[in-house]
Design a protein around this motif. Structure first.
Motif, PDB file in Angstrom:
ATOM      1  N   PHE A 265       0.882  -1.158  -0.286  1.00  0.00           N
ATOM      2  CA  PHE A 265       0.103   0.201  -0.158  1.00  0.00           C
ATOM      3  C   PHE A 265       0.865   1.210   0.044  1.00  0.00           C
ATOM      4  O   PHE A 265       0.481   2.338  -0.536  1.00  0.00           O
ATOM      5  CB  PHE A 265      -1.047   0.071   1.198  1.00  0.00           C
ATOM      6  CG  PHE A 265      -0.455  -0.063   2.670  1.00  0.00           C
ATOM      7  CD1 PHE A 265       0.070   0.945   3.167  1.00  0.00           C
ATOM      8  CD2 PHE A 265      -0.520  -1.228   3.213  1.00  0.00           C
ATOM      9  CE1 PHE A 265       0.460   1.129   4.397  1.00  0.00           C
ATOM     10  CE2 PHE A 265       0.112  -1.403   4.727  1.00  0.00           C
ATOM     11  CZ  PHE A 265       0.776  -0.187   5.028  1.00  0.00           C
ATOM     12  N   THR A 266       2.136   1.152   0.532  1.00  0.00           N
ATOM     13  CA  THR A 266       2.779   2.363   0.619  1.00  0.00           C
ATOM     14  C   THR A 266       3.578   2.514  -0.785  1.00  0.00           C
ATOM     15  O   THR A 266       3.747   3.723  -1.306  1.00  0.00           O
ATOM     16  CB  THR A 266       4.107   2.209   1.596  1.00  0.00           C
ATOM     17  OG1 THR A 266       3.604   2.096   2.951  1.00  0.00           O
ATOM     18  CG2 THR A 266       5.051   3.465   1.618  1.00  0.00           C
TER      19      THR A 266
ATOM     20  N   ASN B 281       0.256  -2.478   9.011  1.00  0.00           N
ATOM     21  CA  ASN B 281      -0.839  -3.292   8.182  1.00  0.00           C
ATOM     22  C   ASN B 281      -2.192  -2.727   8.972  1.00  0.00           C
ATOM     23  O   ASN B 281      -3.116  -2.313   8.039  1.00  0.00           O
ATOM     24  CB  ASN B 281      -0.733  -4.818   8.164  1.00  0.00           C
ATOM     25  CG  ASN B 281      -2.014  -5.314   7.264  1.00  0.00           C
ATOM     26  OD1 ASN B 281      -2.439  -5.037   6.305  1.00  0.00           O
ATOM     27  ND2 ASN B 281      -2.712  -6.221   8.283  1.00  0.00           N
TER      28      ASN B 281
ATOM     29  N   LYS C 128      -2.592   1.009   8.370  1.00  0.00           N
ATOM     30  CA  LYS C 128      -2.045   1.438   7.077  1.00  0.00           C
ATOM     31  C   LYS C 128      -1.165   2.770   7.020  1.00  0.00           C
ATOM     32  O   LYS C 128      -1.336   3.737   6.556  1.00  0.00           O
ATOM     33  CB  LYS C 128      -3.611   1.952   6.494  1.00  0.00           C
ATOM     34  CG  LYS C 128      -4.240   0.690   6.042  1.00  0.00           C
ATOM     35  CD  LYS C 128      -3.507  -0.355   5.081  1.00  0.00           C
ATOM     36  CE  LYS C 128      -4.198  -1.600   4.852  1.00  0.00           C
ATOM     37  NZ  LYS C 128      -4.483  -2.557   5.826  1.00  0.00           N
ATOM     38  N   SER C 129       0.046   2.462   8.005  1.00  0.00           N
ATOM     39  CA  SER C 129       0.994   3.507   8.210  1.00  0.00           C
ATOM     40  C   SER C 129       2.122   3.134   7.249  1.00  0.00           C
ATOM     41  O   SER C 129       2.422   1.839   7.469  1.00  0.00           O
ATOM     42  CB  SER C 129       1.405   3.768   9.399  1.00  0.00           C
ATOM     43  OG  SER C 129       0.264   3.867  10.518  1.00  0.00           O
TER      44      SER C 129
ATOM     45  N   GLU D 227      -2.631  -6.485   0.954  1.00  0.00           N
ATOM     46  CA  GLU D 227      -2.321  -4.753   0.735  1.00  0.00           C
ATOM     47  C   GLU D 227      -0.828  -4.386   1.457  1.00  0.00           C
ATOM     48  O   GLU D 227      -0.509  -3.707   1.258  1.00  0.00           O
ATOM     49  CB  GLU D 227      -3.165  -4.134   1.202  1.00  0.00           C
ATOM     50  CG  GLU D 227      -4.334  -4.004   0.326  1.00  0.00           C
ATOM     51  CD  GLU D 227      -4.135  -3.395  -1.006  1.00  0.00           C
ATOM     52  OE1 GLU D 227      -3.475  -2.205  -0.913  1.00  0.00           O
ATOM     53  OE2 GLU D 227      -4.117  -4.032  -2.086  1.00  0.00           O
ATOM     54  N   ALA D 228      -0.660  -5.545   2.389  1.00  0.00           N
ATOM     55  CA  ALA D 228       0.882  -5.327   3.323  1.00  0.00           C
ATOM     56  C   ALA D 228       1.795  -6.117   2.771  1.00  0.00           C
ATOM     57  O   ALA D 228       2.920  -6.455   3.373  1.00  0.00           O
ATOM     58  CB  ALA D 228       0.647  -5.410   4.709  1.00  0.00           C
TER      59      ALA D 228
END
Length: 322
Positions: free
Chosen positions: A67-68, A209, A212-213, A233-234
């Motif tokens: 996600f990052t 995760n 969401k950082s 997503e992680a």
């Protein structure tokens, strides 16, 4: 590797399992990244057999969550980190222990009304956790905070973002890579060299995760944590540095015995981590007494010598293990 040396001395580890204080004893170590001087000494003393290939090729390096990477694809290369101190300081905040969150940052003092932690840590082990889940119940989601180290308004020349690094006694070249390429990231853990305990590093990824950082962390691809987040997503996305060179690797090998030194040659930061062929090491305590009748020999020693596995099979095992 002292447990392997102990097995060489006692042969049967059951002889020391009830000793006080406890004496670690083992006959095989199945995942060896580097042949340290201590390991080589044990081989010379005939406490441990010469290490043999396990069959697994592992890749260590800097990783960010998918996600990052999707939000800022430039972070998949070291060039995306170079020079931009403010960007890194704003992106990569500091992780927080459960105890610190409850005592310093929780407005609800970690009660049922707190969205981050619904209770306080119950013991010393929980105090230093960065994320905590038990039986599917997440008691602490993790918290990433903007500290004075991240504040480029107050500290325009020294502000940094955060990177999660091993303790310095482990094999890590994060500081050298960051210094060589002008990447303003630093680790803030409580272990030697500002590194983190293994469990804390796993917690930090899980906290990233859950909240969401963005995080950037040193890790490797043949580990259960890596496979835990595959297809999510992680998922671990590698940050690429220039390919390894012999000059860079030789500079690193020359300083294996001084891992916590403040200064290392700049050459140690030039390149990415080289892929590593993992090895297994077996205590000579597992060898059979050749004076015994051959029919009474255990097949364990020969079986372990012959055993190999690929990284794909290892990852498959991790993915299926619950």
């Amino acid at each position: 590797y002292s447990p392997l040396a102990k097995a060489a001395d006692v042969k049967d580890c059951r002889k020391v399992r009830d000793k006080n204080p406890y004496q670690p004893c083992a006959h095989i170590w199945t995942e060896v990244f580097y042949e340290s001087p201590k390991l080589k000494n044990y081989v010379a003393e005939k406490k441990i057999d010469i290490p043999q290939g396990l069959g697994v090729v592992s890749q260590e390096g800097w990783y960010i969550p998918k996600f990052t990477a999707r939000k800022d694809p430039s972070l998949l290369s070291y060039t995306g980190y170079q020079g931009n101190r403010t960007k890194l300081a704003k992106t990569f905040l500091r992780p927080t222990t459960w105890k610190d969150y409850c005592e310093k940052y929780s407005k609800e003092r970690c009660s049922r009304d707190d969205p981050i932690a619904w209770r306080s840590p119950a013991n010393e082990d929980e105090n230093i956790r960065m994320f905590y889940e038990s039986a599917g119940d997440v008691a602490y989601k993790g918290f990433f905070r903007n500290t004075t180290k991240n504040d480029c308004g107050i500290n325009p020349d020294t502000c940094t973002g955060h990177i999660t690094n091993y303790p310095c006694w482990a094999t890590t070249y994060v500081k050298e890579q960051a210094s060589y390429y002008g990447i303003h990231l630093e680790s803030d853990g409580g272990e030697d060299g500002s590194g983190y305990q293994s469990q804390q590093m796993k917690d930090i990824w899980r906290a990233a995760n859950a909240t969401k950082s963005p995080v950037v962390m040193l890790w490797w691809n043949t580990d259960p944590l890596f496979t835990e987040f595959m297809d999510s997503e992680a998922e671990f996305e590698k940050v690429f540095f220039p390919p390894p060179t012999q000059e860079c690797i030789d500079a690193r090998l020359a300083h294996e015995d001084d891992k916590c030194a403040d200064k290392k040659p700049l050459e140690t930061g030039m390149c990415d981590q080289a892929s590593t062929c993992l090895k297994k090491v077996i205590s000579t305590g597992l060898q059979e007494d050749l004076t015994k009748d051959e029919a009474r020999h255990s097949p364990a020693y020969e079986a372990l010598h012959l055993f190999t596995i690929t990284e794909l099979r290892m990852i498959e095992i991790f993915k299926n293990y619950k």
